[in-house]
Design an enzyme around this catalytic site. Structure first.
Site, PDB file in Angstrom:
ATOM      1  CG  ASP A  12      -1.922   1.167   1.177  1.00  0.00           C
ATOM      2  OD1 ASP A  12      -1.719   2.108   0.386  1.00  0.00           O
ATOM      3  OD2 ASP A  12      -2.899   1.133   1.943  1.00  0.00           O
ATOM      4  CG  HIS A  66      -0.439   5.432   4.769  1.00  0.00           C
ATOM      5  ND1 HIS A  66      -1.341   5.684   5.776  1.00  0.00           N
ATOM      6  CD2 HIS A  66      -1.161   4.899   3.744  1.00  0.00           C
ATOM      7  CE1 HIS A  66      -2.554   5.297   5.391  1.00  0.00           C
ATOM      8  NE2 HIS A  66      -2.465   4.824   4.159  1.00  0.00           N
ATOM      9  CB  ILE A  90      -2.530   8.750   9.305  1.00  0.00           C
ATOM     10  CG1 ILE A  90      -3.061   8.363   7.915  1.00  0.00           C
ATOM     11  CG2 ILE A  90      -2.907  10.183   9.660  1.00  0.00           C
ATOM     12  CD1 ILE A  90      -4.587   8.392   7.808  1.00  0.00           C
ATOM     13  N   GLY A 118      -4.750   2.043   8.147  1.00  0.00           N
ATOM     14  CA  GLY A 118      -5.772   1.382   8.945  1.00  0.00           C
ATOM     15  C   GLY A 118      -5.569  -0.119   9.000  1.00  0.00           C
TER      16      GLY A 118
END
Length: 284
Positions: free
Chosen positions: A187, A192, A207, A210
């Site tokens: 990903d 990120h 961040i 998830g």
């Protein structure tokens, strides 16, 4: 309109052959923070090839996350990654995932829901090898600014937490570099890693994925409640209720409810801000 719901759902399913080996599994586990302490026999099951087992949430990255990432660019979809957040995730395991393997991954948009100011895409991926089905994965992708097209709102259910104290509570730290390591499993969304991109998406810094919090939580449940046996996991579902920043600490609360474990995950440093909610691990 960047999202044409009817066209997206009607589009032909996409199939591709995916491959993985022990290095992919080890990298994924390390991206979840496995291997601390490095010589702990329980951790070596996640990091050392001769003792390796596969955490079921590896299904979300097998084949470099083909099902989720590729699904964002199919017919009827024209999506800005800065508007995308992972809203929820469910995995159903049909049997344990082998340490190495080849499978056919078939993905499609199962549904598009209209939440008013946002749309939710349900991206379904099914994987099977020569021995039969391996897993079914549903990713709920929240796309800001793409609602209001008159579609169905879709299901909306919330789980109340048990009124008693949790059976187990543990805390897991998120390393400062954890998102950078986790993204190597497939990903590569710059949200990120790139501070400028994160700012454009409304965050003051990058961040954590998830799905990294998702995997960390399943590992905690397996290690704490299921005796370290990944083969006992039958399904795992969650709703992503809030973001995590690298360097924070996850507080993972677990309630044993027969053949299910209900879980709540919060960020310790932000007064237990919600991270994962409506979270259930079904097991044998």
């Amino acid at each position: 309109m960047p999202i044409d719901a009817a066209k997206a759902v009607a589009a032909e399913a996409r199939s591709t052959e995916i491959h993985w080996g022990h290095r992919d599994v080890q990298l994924y586990h390390l991206g979840l923070g496995a291997g601390v302490p490095a010589t702990d026999p329980d951790e070596l099951r996640y990091t050392f090839e001769s003792k390796l087992h596969v955490l079921p949430s590896f299904a979300t990255v097998a084949g470099a996350g083909h099902g989720v990432v590729g699904g964002l660019f199919g017919p009827g979809l024209d999506i800005d990654l800065a508007a995308v957040l992972h809203g929820g995730q469910t995995i159903e395991l049909h049997r344990p995932i082998p340490v190495s393997g080849t499978a056919v991954s078939t993905s499609r948009v199962a549904a598009v829901y209209d939440k008013g100011k946002a749309a939710i895409l349900v991206l379904r991926t099914e994987a099977a090898d020569d021995e039969g089905p391996l897993w079914t994965s549903d990713a709920q992708i929240f796309v800001r600014g793409e609602g209001g097209f008159g579609g169905e709102r879709g299901p909306s259910s919330r789980l109340e937490l048990p009124s008693r104290e949790p059976d187990k509570t543990i805390e897991k730290g998120v390393r400062e570099d954890q998102a950078l390591l986790y993204r190597l499993s497939g990903d590569y969304n710059p949200l990120h890693a790139d501070p400028e991109f994160a700012a454009r998406a409304g965050f003051d810094r990058p961040i954590l994925h998830g799905l990294c919090s998702y995997g960390m939580t399943l590992k905690a449940v397996v290690d704490t409640v299921l005796g370290g046996d990944v083969g006992r996991v039958r399904s795992y579902t969650t709703r992503f209720a809030g973001v995590v920043f690298p360097g924070e600490t996850l507080r993972i609360r677990m309630w044993q409810l027969g053949s299910k474990v209900q879980v709540s995950v919060t960020a310790v440093e932000r007064d237990d801000a919600p991270v994962l909610a409506d979270t259930i691990v079904e097991h044998s």
